[in-house]
Design a protein around this motif. Structure first.
Motif, short mmCIF file in Angstrom:
data_model
loop_
_atom_site.label_atom_id
_atom_site.label_comp_id
_atom_site.label_asym_id
_atom_site.label_seq_id
_atom_site.Cartn_x
_atom_site.Cartn_y
_atom_site.Cartn_z
N THR A 15 -21.75 -7.76 -21.76
CA THR A 15 -20.72 -7.09 -22.55
C THR A 15 -20.01 -6.07 -21.66
O THR A 15 -20.60 -5.54 -20.70
N PHE A 16 -18.77 -5.79 -21.98
CA PHE A 16 -17.96 -4.92 -21.13
C PHE A 16 -18.45 -3.48 -21.13
O PHE A 16 -18.21 -2.74 -20.17
N ASP A 17 -19.13 -3.06 -22.20
CA ASP A 17 -19.60 -1.67 -22.22
C ASP A 17 -20.71 -1.44 -21.20
O ASP A 17 -21.02 -0.29 -20.86
N LYS A 18 -21.30 -2.53 -20.67
CA LYS A 18 -22.34 -2.41 -19.66
C LYS A 18 -21.79 -2.59 -18.24
O LYS A 18 -22.53 -2.51 -17.26
N LEU A 19 -20.49 -2.85 -18.15
CA LEU A 19 -19.87 -3.06 -16.84
C LEU A 19 -19.73 -1.73 -16.11
O LEU A 19 -19.28 -0.73 -16.69
N VAL A 20 -20.10 -1.72 -14.85
CA VAL A 20 -19.96 -0.52 -14.01
C VAL A 20 -18.77 -0.74 -13.08
O VAL A 20 -18.84 -1.56 -12.15
N ILE A 21 -17.69 -0.03 -13.35
CA ILE A 21 -16.48 -0.20 -12.54
C ILE A 21 -16.67 0.52 -11.20
O ILE A 21 -16.92 1.73 -11.19
N PRO A 22 -16.58 -0.19 -10.10
CA PRO A 22 -16.79 0.46 -8.80
C PRO A 22 -15.59 1.31 -8.39
O PRO A 22 -14.52 1.23 -9.00
N THR A 23 -15.79 2.12 -7.39
CA THR A 23 -14.69 2.89 -6.82
C THR A 23 -14.13 2.14 -5.62
O THR A 23 -14.74 1.20 -5.11
N VAL A 24 -12.95 2.56 -5.20
CA VAL A 24 -12.28 1.89 -4.09
C VAL A 24 -12.01 2.90 -2.98
O VAL A 24 -11.42 3.96 -3.23
N TRP A 74 -6.10 -1.28 -11.06
CA TRP A 74 -6.49 -2.69 -11.08
C TRP A 74 -5.35 -3.55 -11.60
O TRP A 74 -4.46 -3.07 -12.31
N ASN A 75 -5.37 -4.82 -11.25
CA ASN A 75 -4.26 -5.72 -11.58
C ASN A 75 -4.15 -6.00 -13.08
O ASN A 75 -3.12 -6.49 -13.55
N GLN A 76 -5.18 -5.69 -13.84
CA GLN A 76 -5.13 -5.83 -15.29
C GLN A 76 -6.08 -4.82 -15.92
O GLN A 76 -6.98 -4.31 -15.28
N GLU A 77 -5.83 -4.53 -17.19
CA GLU A 77 -6.66 -3.55 -17.88
C GLU A 77 -8.08 -4.08 -18.03
O GLU A 77 -8.30 -5.23 -18.40
N ILE A 78 -9.06 -3.23 -17.75
CA ILE A 78 -10.46 -3.62 -17.85
C ILE A 78 -10.96 -3.23 -19.25
O ILE A 78 -10.97 -2.05 -19.60
N PRO A 79 -11.37 -4.23 -20.05
CA PRO A 79 -11.87 -3.90 -21.40
C PRO A 79 -13.09 -2.99 -21.34
O PRO A 79 -13.84 -2.98 -20.36
N THR A 80 -13.30 -2.22 -22.41
CA THR A 80 -14.44 -1.32 -22.47
C THR A 80 -15.49 -1.77 -23.48
O THR A 80 -16.55 -1.16 -23.59
#
Length: 282
Positions: free
Chosen positions: A102-111, A122-128
């Motif tokens: 599920t997206f709520d468990k996704l850890v968005i990395p840094t750049v 990011w090229n598209q919105e990342i769902p939460t």
């Protein structure tokens, strides 16, 4: 609807039976019964129409309350969808491949960007929230930030092109009671300045033409007036362009460079003696 009877029971139930594949059948039934006992489908005369006695394994329970059964012991394994992160001109700090479910468990990395590059998002919105229903790939959008020297080189090229265009556009010279226009493309300059040799030989009239008109004779005085005006036009703009380039070279920030434009008043510290002389009579 179909009439079905389960193994070990004499009771007949109403159910919807759908054969999905050779080894899978979907059963829609609203009754409290052991559906893993196997069943048969009956005709109106209660004769066996379809035998599903070996469909005794729950393959998958569906959201609409129906159940898919298998006859080979197989069970449904939900697909594992992945999320990928990628970047050009930089480095991803964190997991670039994740299976969060599920997206709520996704850890968005840094750049971490390479030198002279900026991270824009990011090229598209990342769902939460919500489940992953496919694989996702998110690309980091970046922008190159030119160095001060690159900005200066670009500005010099811009100024040089404008100077050249202005010189080539030419001049208006009053001949008699009218103004005549003379372009000063490179060939025009060579041709026009070459007329000085004719004048030096003592001729009293020289052939030339204004833009869009046939050749005619100009008196020596008129020709010298045209040549002088042309030389002053080329010399002034060449001198002014050179001063702008000195100003660009001395600039210490990109903001200062970007503020310079053709026609701007050159700071005195970048004015040559020649430019000062021109400015004194303008």
């Amino acid at each position: 609807m179909n009439s079905v009877r389960f193994a070990g029971s004499k009771e007949i139930y109403q159910a919807k039976v759908e054969v999905l594949e050779e080894n899978l059948v979907q059963l829609h039934i609203d009754a409290d019964v052991d559906i893993t006992a196997g069943f048969v489908v009956l005709t109106k005369g209660e004769k066996v129409f379809g035998d599903y006695a070996d469909f005794t394994t729950i393959y998958r329970e569906m959201e609409d309350g129906s159940v898919i059964l298998s006859n080979d012991g197989s069970v449904y394994v939900p697909p594992v969808y992945k999320v990928f992160f990628a970047v050009n001109n930089g480095t991803i700090i964190g997991e670039t491949e994740q299976t969060p479910g599920t997206f709520d468990k996704l850890v968005i990395p840094t750049v971490e960007m390479n030198e002279n590059y900026e991270f824009l998002g990011w090229n598209q919105e990342i769902p939460t929230e919500g489940e992953l229903e496919k694989n996702y790939t998110f690309f980091a959008m970046t922008r190159y930030i030119p160095t001060l020297e690159e900005v200066k080189a670009q500005k010099k090229a811009e100024i040089s092109a404008l100077c050249e265009n202005i010189i080539h556009a030419g001049i208006d010279v009053k001949i008699g009671e009218n103004y005549e226009h003379f372009s000063l493309e490179t060939n025009d300059q060579i041709n026009l300045f070459g007329k000085q040799y004719q004048l030096a030989s003592g001729v009293t009239a020289v052939e030339y033409h204004q833009d869009g008109h046939p050749c005619k004779y100009y008196s020596a005085e008129e020709m010298m007036k045209i040549i002088t005006a042309a030389m002053e036009w080329v010399s002034y703009h060449t001198t002014y362009c050179n001063a702008l380039n000195m100003w660009i070279a001395g600039a210490e920030t990109k903001e200062e460079v970007n503020a310079i434009f053709y026609g701007a008043e050159v700071p005195e510290e970048y004015q040559s003696e020649v430019l000062k002389d021109y400015l004194a009579v303008i």
